[in-house]
Design a protein around this motif. Structure first.
Motif, PDB file in Angstrom:
ATOM      1  N   LYS A 197       0.856  -1.195   0.000  1.00  0.00           N
ATOM      2  CA  LYS A 197       0.000   0.000   0.000  1.00  0.00           C
ATOM      3  C   LYS A 197       0.895   1.250   0.000  1.00  0.00           C
ATOM      4  N   TRP A 198       0.333   2.408  -0.315  1.00  0.00           N
ATOM      5  CA  TRP A 198       1.049   3.703  -0.279  1.00  0.00           C
ATOM      6  C   TRP A 198       2.389   3.618  -1.031  1.00  0.00           C
ATOM      7  N   LEU A 199       2.284   3.157  -2.275  1.00  0.00           N
ATOM      8  CA  LEU A 199       3.490   2.907  -3.079  1.00  0.00           C
ATOM      9  C   LEU A 199       4.228   4.203  -3.420  1.00  0.00           C
ATOM     10  N   GLU A 200       5.553   4.160  -3.284  1.00  0.00           N
ATOM     11  CA  GLU A 200       6.380   5.333  -3.618  1.00  0.00           C
ATOM     12  C   GLU A 200       7.438   5.028  -4.668  1.00  0.00           C
ATOM     13  N   GLY A 201       7.877   3.780  -4.713  1.00  0.00           N
ATOM     14  CA  GLY A 201       8.933   3.454  -5.671  1.00  0.00           C
ATOM     15  C   GLY A 201       8.882   2.006  -6.098  1.00  0.00           C
ATOM     16  N   ILE A 202       9.513   1.745  -7.222  1.00  0.00           N
ATOM     17  CA  ILE A 202       9.669   0.378  -7.717  1.00  0.00           C
ATOM     18  C   ILE A 202      11.126   0.221  -8.089  1.00  0.00           C
ATOM     19  N   LYS A 203      11.771  -0.761  -7.478  1.00  0.00           N
ATOM     20  CA  LYS A 203      13.183  -0.992  -7.772  1.00  0.00           C
ATOM     21  C   LYS A 203      13.338  -2.355  -8.444  1.00  0.00           C
ATOM     22  N   VAL A 204      14.030  -2.347  -9.571  1.00  0.00           N
ATOM     23  CA  VAL A 204      14.308  -3.590 -10.289  1.00  0.00           C
ATOM     24  C   VAL A 204      15.717  -4.019  -9.895  1.00  0.00           C
ATOM     25  N   THR A 205      15.875  -5.292  -9.528  1.00  0.00           N
ATOM     26  CA  THR A 205      17.180  -5.725  -9.005  1.00  0.00           C
ATOM     27  C   THR A 205      17.660  -7.043  -9.638  1.00  0.00           C
ATOM     28  N   VAL A 206      18.944  -7.263  -9.483  1.00  0.00           N
ATOM     29  CA  VAL A 206      19.553  -8.531  -9.912  1.00  0.00           C
ATOM     30  C   VAL A 206      19.349  -9.569  -8.814  1.00  0.00           C
ATOM     31  N   ARG A 207      19.567  -9.128  -7.567  1.00  0.00           N
ATOM     32  CA  ARG A 207      19.428 -10.019  -6.413  1.00  0.00           C
ATOM     33  C   ARG A 207      18.134  -9.739  -5.673  1.00  0.00           C
ATOM     34  N   ASP A 208      17.628 -10.761  -5.012  1.00  0.00           N
ATOM     35  CA  ASP A 208      16.393 -10.619  -4.254  1.00  0.00           C
ATOM     36  C   ASP A 208      16.646  -9.775  -2.995  1.00  0.00           C
ATOM     37  N   GLU A 209      15.641  -9.012  -2.587  1.00  0.00           N
ATOM     38  CA  GLU A 209      15.727  -8.235  -1.348  1.00  0.00           C
ATOM     39  C   GLU A 209      14.467  -8.473  -0.540  1.00  0.00           C
ATOM     40  N   PRO A 210      14.480  -9.507   0.319  1.00  0.00           N
ATOM     41  CA  PRO A 210      13.288  -9.790   1.130  1.00  0.00           C
ATOM     42  C   PRO A 210      12.796  -8.534   1.854  1.00  0.00           C
ATOM     43  N   GLY A 211      11.486  -8.363   1.890  1.00  0.00           N
ATOM     44  CA  GLY A 211      10.886  -7.126   2.346  1.00  0.00           C
ATOM     45  C   GLY A 211      10.563  -7.104   3.832  1.00  0.00           C
ATOM     46  N   TYR A 212       9.635  -6.239   4.203  1.00  0.00           N
ATOM     47  CA  TYR A 212       9.302  -6.022   5.616  1.00  0.00           C
ATOM     48  C   TYR A 212       8.867  -7.320   6.298  1.00  0.00           C
ATOM     49  N   TRP A 213       7.841  -7.963   5.777  1.00  0.00           N
ATOM     50  CA  TRP A 213       7.354  -9.196   6.411  1.00  0.00           C
ATOM     51  C   TRP A 213       8.262 -10.381   6.104  1.00  0.00           C
ATOM     52  N   GLU A 214       8.874 -10.338   4.925  1.00  0.00           N
ATOM     53  CA  GLU A 214       9.717 -11.464   4.513  1.00  0.00           C
ATOM     54  C   GLU A 214      10.950 -11.578   5.407  1.00  0.00           C
ATOM     55  N   THR A 215      11.373 -10.477   6.022  1.00  0.00           N
ATOM     56  CA  THR A 215      12.514 -10.544   6.945  1.00  0.00           C
ATOM     57  C   THR A 215      12.049 -10.752   8.392  1.00  0.00           C
ATOM     58  N   ARG A 216      10.748 -10.923   8.571  1.00  0.00           N
ATOM     59  CA  ARG A 216      10.202 -11.146   9.916  1.00  0.00           C
ATOM     60  C   ARG A 216       9.484 -12.479  10.009  1.00  0.00           C
ATOM     61  N   GLY A 217       9.912 -13.426   9.217  1.00  0.00           N
ATOM     62  CA  GLY A 217       9.409 -14.786   9.364  1.00  0.00           C
ATOM     63  C   GLY A 217       8.381 -15.229   8.346  1.00  0.00           C
ATOM     64  N   TYR A 218       7.824 -14.279   7.588  1.00  0.00           N
ATOM     65  CA  TYR A 218       6.850 -14.676   6.575  1.00  0.00           C
ATOM     66  C   TYR A 218       7.563 -15.189   5.330  1.00  0.00           C
ATOM     67  N   SER A 219       6.879 -16.060   4.615  1.00  0.00           N
ATOM     68  CA  SER A 219       7.485 -16.713   3.452  1.00  0.00           C
ATOM     69  C   SER A 219       7.916 -15.701   2.396  1.00  0.00           C
ATOM     70  N   ASN A 220       9.063 -15.941   1.814  1.00  0.00           N
ATOM     71  CA  ASN A 220       9.531 -15.064   0.747  1.00  0.00           C
ATOM     72  C   ASN A 220       8.748 -15.296  -0.543  1.00  0.00           C
ATOM     73  N   SER A 221       8.318 -16.540  -0.760  1.00  0.00           N
ATOM     74  CA  SER A 221       7.618 -16.837  -2.020  1.00  0.00           C
ATOM     75  C   SER A 221       6.100 -16.670  -1.893  1.00  0.00           C
ATOM     76  N   ALA A 222       5.522 -16.970  -0.728  1.00  0.00           N
ATOM     77  CA  ALA A 222       4.143 -16.569  -0.414  1.00  0.00           C
ATOM     78  C   ALA A 222       3.080 -17.095  -1.375  1.00  0.00           C
ATOM     79  N   ASP A 223       3.229 -18.339  -1.809  1.00  0.00           N
ATOM     80  CA  ASP A 223       2.240 -18.935  -2.720  1.00  0.00           C
ATOM     81  C   ASP A 223       1.083 -19.525  -1.910  1.00  0.00           C
TER      82      ASP A 223
END
Ligand SMILES: Nc1nc2c(c(=O)[nH]1)N[C@H]1C(S)=C(S)[C@@H](COP(=O)(O)O)O[C@H]1N2
Ligand SMILES: [Mo]
Length: 245
Positions: A197-223
């Motif tokens: 929500k409240w999007l400000e930017g979009i960054k395209v990367t070579v390497r993955d950068e796990p996000g807010y929840w992904e670094t707090r125990g939630y699944s990185n792939s989230a299927d």
């Protein structure tokens, strides 16, 4: 059953019954539509997967799951698209509206166990924006950068799907502040924490950068169809708590 009958049946159930369940935010309960669950679970999506992912329960409206809102309004919002791209791009709201617009009706699945069917959004496909900046051949991931440092990450292959959009409207009206105004992302086929929500930017990367929840125990792939809710090796705080920054 045609679409209209299905909807009115859902609305009827919403009014008539359902159980209130806690969804992990203190004091926040949503109404679960018991009767409808089995019928919908039997439906299949065009891709052959069940309409209702395993372990999910239907709700009748979009809960406000919190988070720290941005300050941007339609008149001063900007989106910065950067990283592993041929061209940097900054878009304001008017420019976003000048891009091809799409309407999307989709189901959203929250990791805390609720699913909302047939939510209606409009906005711009993320692919349209990625085509403008041209991801370099080395690019593999897309990182959503939202207000207050919230981020989420998806593979570029997911980002290019036609149902991944930047939404500025919900249910036929401008996106409410609580749901991410002026612009949020929607990644319907991953758990809802990917949909910043409240999007400000979009960054395209070579390497993955796990996000807010992904670094707090939630699944990185989230299927949702694989029930990828928590990465068990990380802190298990997620199971009982779902507090946003
Ligand atoms: N910027 C931002 N985006 C966010 C969050 C947040 O805290 N901050 N929470 C995520 C989570 S965990 C969920 S379930 C959904 C909730 O969206 P809703 O409040 O519109 O239902 O937003 C996601 N996007
Ligand atoms: Mo969530």
């Amino acid at each position: 059953m045609d679409e209209r009958k299905k909807l009115s049946r859902r609305q009827f159930l919403a009014a008539a019954g359902g159980t209130l369940v806690s969804i992990g935010l203190p004091g926040l309960f949503v109404k679960v539509l018991d009767g409808e669950n089995q019928a919908v679970a039997a439906e299949l999506r065009p891709d052959g997967r069940p309409r209702l992912p395993p372990g999910q329960q239907l709700v009748s409206m979009l809960a406000d799951m919190g988070g720290r809102p941005g300050k941007a309004t339609i008149s001063d919002w900007n989106l910065r698209v950067h990283g592993e791209v041929e061209r940097l791009l900054t878009l304001d709201f008017k420019e976003l509206l000048r891009l091809p617009q799409v309407e999307l009706t989709c189901d959203v699945h929250c990791v805390t166990g609720w699913t909302l069917l047939d939510s209606r959004w409009s906005g711009v496909q993320l692919k349209t924006i990625l085509d403008l900046v041209k991801a370099k051949p080395s690019a593999r991931f897309v990182i959503f950068e939202a207000a207050a440092g919230y981020t989420s990450n998806i593979p570029l292959t997911e980002a290019l799907k036609e149902n991944v959009i930047l939404a500025h409207s919900f249910a036929g009206s401008p996106l409410p502040q609580a749901h991410g105004a002026p612009v949020r992302t929607l990644v319907p086929d991953r758990y809802f924490y990917k949909s910043a929500k409240w999007l400000e930017g979009i960054k395209v990367t070579v390497r993955d950068e796990p996000g807010y929840w992904e670094t707090r125990g939630y699944s990185n792939s989230a299927d949702p169809w694989k029930q990828e809710r928590y990465d068990s090796l990380l802190s298990p705080l997620g199971r009982s708590m779902h507090e946003t920054p």
